[in-house]
Design a protein around this motif. Structure first.
Motif, PDB file in Angstrom:
ATOM      1  N   THR A  98       0.884  -1.930   0.132  1.00  0.00           N
ATOM      2  CA  THR A  98      -0.595   0.077   0.240  1.00  0.00           C
ATOM      3  C   THR A  98       0.683   1.749  -0.311  1.00  0.00           C
ATOM      4  OG1 THR A  98      -2.115  -1.145   0.947  1.00  0.00           O
ATOM      5  CG2 THR A  98      -2.240   0.751   1.181  1.00  0.00           C
ATOM      6  N   THR A  99       2.335   1.720   0.965  1.00  0.00           N
ATOM      7  CA  THR A  99       2.766   2.096   0.507  1.00  0.00           C
ATOM      8  C   THR A  99       3.085   2.548  -0.271  1.00  0.00           C
ATOM      9  OG1 THR A  99       3.231   1.641   2.817  1.00  0.00           O
ATOM     10  CG2 THR A  99       5.014   3.915   1.912  1.00  0.00           C
ATOM     11  N   ALA A 124       2.397   1.687  -3.455  1.00  0.00           N
ATOM     12  CA  ALA A 124       1.390   2.065  -4.285  1.00  0.00           C
ATOM     13  C   ALA A 124       0.309   3.492  -4.114  1.00  0.00           C
ATOM     14  CB  ALA A 124      -0.025   1.576  -4.283  1.00  0.00           C
ATOM     15  N   SER A 125       1.070   4.475  -2.790  1.00  0.00           N
ATOM     16  CA  SER A 125       0.658   5.432  -2.423  1.00  0.00           C
ATOM     17  C   SER A 125       1.770   6.760  -3.276  1.00  0.00           C
ATOM     18  CB  SER A 125       0.447   5.480  -0.715  1.00  0.00           C
ATOM     19  OG  SER A 125       0.106   6.807  -1.043  1.00  0.00           O
ATOM     20  N   ARG A 126       3.269   6.169  -2.948  1.00  0.00           N
ATOM     21  CA  ARG A 126       4.370   6.595  -3.253  1.00  0.00           C
ATOM     22  C   ARG A 126       4.157   6.619  -4.944  1.00  0.00           C
ATOM     23  NH1 ARG A 126       8.293   4.049  -1.298  1.00  0.00           N
ATOM     24  NH2 ARG A 126       8.436   4.493   0.421  1.00  0.00           N
ATOM     25  N   GLY A 146       1.781   6.789  -6.875  1.00  0.00           N
ATOM     26  CA  GLY A 146      -0.218   7.459  -6.999  1.00  0.00           C
ATOM     27  C   GLY A 146       0.894   8.900  -7.098  1.00  0.00           C
ATOM     28  N   THR A 147       0.982   9.367  -5.714  1.00  0.00           N
ATOM     29  CA  THR A 147       1.633  10.936  -5.566  1.00  0.00           C
ATOM     30  C   THR A 147       3.275  11.511  -6.466  1.00  0.00           C
ATOM     31  OG1 THR A 147       1.377  10.860  -2.937  1.00  0.00           O
ATOM     32  CG2 THR A 147       2.504  12.307  -3.692  1.00  0.00           C
ATOM     33  N   HIS A 183       1.348  11.876 -10.015  1.00  0.00           N
ATOM     34  CA  HIS A 183       0.202  13.358  -9.311  1.00  0.00           C
ATOM     35  C   HIS A 183       1.355  14.371  -9.834  1.00  0.00           C
ATOM     36  CE1 HIS A 183      -3.565  11.046  -8.683  1.00  0.00           C
ATOM     37  NE2 HIS A 183      -3.942  12.401  -8.558  1.00  0.00           N
ATOM     38  N   LYS A 194      -5.337   8.038 -11.659  1.00  0.00           N
ATOM     39  CA  LYS A 194      -5.570   6.825 -10.879  1.00  0.00           C
ATOM     40  C   LYS A 194      -3.805   5.814 -11.816  1.00  0.00           C
ATOM     41  CE  LYS A 194      -8.957   7.865  -8.188  1.00  0.00           C
ATOM     42  NZ  LYS A 194      -8.741   8.169  -7.162  1.00  0.00           N
TER      43      LYS A 194
END
Length: 165
Positions: A2-3, A5-7, A9-10, A13, A82
């Motif tokens: 999850t970390t 994937a979050s990184r 995505g950030t 973005h 996304k």
């Protein structure tokens, strides 16, 4: 996982934000596959009005942070970016994202009413490594159906909140 994937995505973005604001973006290596996937879609974006900005719907008492308000292929819309490791394939696999986009449209239309912004369409783009990005376009008739769902959800939320204080 999850970390990571979050990184990812950030970082992606941030890359998109720099591109839309006309800055000379140097893409971090970790997000390069996602950037290469989404860049051709971004080339069809123009008339950028808002990037990573807040919108508020005072009448329904909610707010959100939109990725972008711009035009896609000449049509004004809310844009959402996304990332994924594999294609979503259909709207049914987008979870709550269409509802989120609809909520953003409602808030943007209410918040920016005095500026003549009246959005009726939404674009959701999923960047996938080593593949063209998936483009999901939501027409006004679909947005209208989601808006009815969103209004019910907001009303239920405020009713529950008033009961449970």
């Amino acid at each position: 996982m999850t970390t990571t994937a979050s990184r990812r995505g950030t970082q992606t973005h941030k890359q998109i934000e720099r591109y839309l604001l006309g800055q000379n973006p140097v893409c971090p290596e970790a997000s390069r596959p996602y950037w290469e996937s989404i860049q051709p879609v971004l080339e069809q974006i123009d008339t950028v009005r808002l990037v990573e900005g807040s919108v508020f719907h005072h009448d329904l008492s909610y707010s959100g942070k939109v990725d972008c308000i711009a035009s896609y292929q000449g049509i004004p819309c809310i844009c959402e970016w996304k990332t994924a490791d594999k294609p979503k394939g259909s709207i049914e696999h987008l979870y709550e994202h269409p509802l989120q986009l609809t909520a953003y449209i409602g808030a943007a239309n209410e918040y920016y009413r005095d500026y003549g912004i009246q959005l009726k369409h939404a674009l959701l783009v999923v960047a996938i490594p080593e593949m063209p990005a998936e483009v999901f376009w939501f027409e006004s008739t679909v947005i209208k159906d989601y808006w009815e769902q969103w209004e019910k959800r907001v009303a239920e939320y405020w009713q529950r909140r008033s009961v449970w204080g």
